[in-house]
Design an enzyme around this catalytic site. Structure first.
Site, PDB file in Angstrom:
ATOM      1  N   HIS A  62       0.828  -1.199   0.000  1.00  0.00           N
ATOM      2  CA  HIS A  62       0.000   0.000   0.000  1.00  0.00           C
ATOM      3  C   HIS A  62       0.869   1.259   0.000  1.00  0.00           C
ATOM      4  O   HIS A  62       1.952   1.271   0.575  1.00  0.00           O
ATOM      5  CB  HIS A  62      -0.909  -0.003   1.230  1.00  0.00           C
ATOM      6  CG  HIS A  62      -1.794  -1.206   1.287  1.00  0.00           C
ATOM      7  ND1 HIS A  62      -2.115  -1.831   2.469  1.00  0.00           N
ATOM      8  CD2 HIS A  62      -2.411  -1.918   0.313  1.00  0.00           C
ATOM      9  CE1 HIS A  62      -2.909  -2.867   2.217  1.00  0.00           C
ATOM     10  NE2 HIS A  62      -3.096  -2.943   0.924  1.00  0.00           N
ATOM     11  N   LYS A  72       4.924   6.190   7.591  1.00  0.00           N
ATOM     12  CA  LYS A  72       4.399   5.208   8.540  1.00  0.00           C
ATOM     13  C   LYS A  72       5.472   4.810   9.542  1.00  0.00           C
ATOM     14  O   LYS A  72       6.650   4.714   9.198  1.00  0.00           O
ATOM     15  CB  LYS A  72       3.928   3.948   7.808  1.00  0.00           C
ATOM     16  CG  LYS A  72       2.779   4.184   6.871  1.00  0.00           C
ATOM     17  CD  LYS A  72       2.359   2.915   6.149  1.00  0.00           C
ATOM     18  CE  LYS A  72       1.206   3.216   5.206  1.00  0.00           C
ATOM     19  NZ  LYS A  72       0.782   2.032   4.470  1.00  0.00           N
ATOM     20  N   TYR A 132       0.267   0.806  13.419  1.00  0.00           N
ATOM     21  CA  TYR A 132       0.828   1.761  12.480  1.00  0.00           C
ATOM     22  C   TYR A 132       0.469   3.156  12.962  1.00  0.00           C
ATOM     23  O   TYR A 132      -0.690   3.441  13.217  1.00  0.00           O
ATOM     24  CB  TYR A 132       0.197   1.677  11.090  1.00  0.00           C
ATOM     25  CG  TYR A 132      -0.134   0.345  10.520  1.00  0.00           C
ATOM     26  CD1 TYR A 132       0.449  -0.048   9.326  1.00  0.00           C
ATOM     27  CD2 TYR A 132      -1.080  -0.501  11.103  1.00  0.00           C
ATOM     28  CE1 TYR A 132       0.115  -1.263   8.749  1.00  0.00           C
ATOM     29  CE2 TYR A 132      -1.403  -1.713  10.535  1.00  0.00           C
ATOM     30  CZ  TYR A 132      -0.803  -2.088   9.357  1.00  0.00           C
ATOM     31  OH  TYR A 132      -1.138  -3.277   8.780  1.00  0.00           O
ATOM     32  N   ASP A 168      -6.341  -6.288  -2.401  1.00  0.00           N
ATOM     33  CA  ASP A 168      -4.953  -6.575  -2.774  1.00  0.00           C
ATOM     34  C   ASP A 168      -4.879  -7.498  -3.984  1.00  0.00           C
ATOM     35  O   ASP A 168      -3.980  -7.355  -4.820  1.00  0.00           O
ATOM     36  CB  ASP A 168      -4.179  -7.143  -1.589  1.00  0.00           C
ATOM     37  CG  ASP A 168      -3.902  -6.092  -0.520  1.00  0.00           C
ATOM     38  OD1 ASP A 168      -3.990  -4.887  -0.818  1.00  0.00           O
ATOM     39  OD2 ASP A 168      -3.599  -6.481   0.623  1.00  0.00           O
TER      40      ASP A 168
END
Length: 183
Positions: A62, A72, A132, A168
């Site tokens: 991603h 991130k 995250y 995905d």
């Protein structure tokens, strides 16, 4: 806390000090002031996310539109995972390359990745919890993915039967996403 650059510019492995005694352990798992010293700019996080995955789940690859992009800071709260950073920046000398770091609930390592880099992971244990911290809030129109099993990326996922989301599975391969990648 030890901060080590990965082979992809803008990606770092962070290894905290884990203090343990018979009661358990204590870890200072993030220090944005220390990270800012290494990356060369303030690190501001706007949202926290948490995922729970079964063994063999692969999430990613991603990334978000740049600008603004989405940096991130990722760590594993329970279990273990192979965390993967992919360079999706078309002008980068490491474009299309990836690097993996095992994150787990023992070492408490983390990975920081800058805007423009792709991210994914494979859970190595059932009930793996990944956290995250991200620099921008979720914007569905700016979020994208690359198929995690793209043969051109050749990511060595540690599972024979990866479990992917529908999103995905439908993600384009890197070659088909060229016009939509960060510069």
């Amino acid at each position: 806390m030890k901060i080590r650059p990965l082979s992809i510019e803008g990606a770092f492995e962070i290894t905290p000090v884990v203090h343990g005694d018979p009661r358990g352990s204590f870890t200072e798992w993030v220090r944005f002031d220390k990270l800012a010293e290494v990356v060369g700019h303030p690190v501001t996080m706007m949202q926290g996310n948490l995922s729970v995955s079964a063994k063999g789940v692969v999430r990613g690859i991603h990334y978000a539109d740049v600008p603004p992009g989405q940096a991130k800071y990722v760590t594993c709260a329970r279990g273990s995972a192979l965390d993967v950073v992919v360079d999706l920046r078309t002008g980068s000398p490491t474009f299309g390359l990836w690097e993996g770091v095992v994150l787990d609930d023992t070492s408490r390592r983390a990975v920081y990745l800058a805007e423009g880099l792709g991210h994914g992971f494979c859970a190595l244990d059932d009930d793996t919890i990944m956290t995250y911290l991200v620099s921008t809030t979720y914007n569905p129109g700016a979020e994208h993915g690359i198929h995690p099993l793209d043969p051109d990326l050749a990511i060595d996922w540690p599972t024979d039967t990866p479990l992917l989301s529908g999103k995905d599975i439908a993600a384009p391969f890197l070659a088909d996403a060229r016009g939509n990648l960060p510069a």
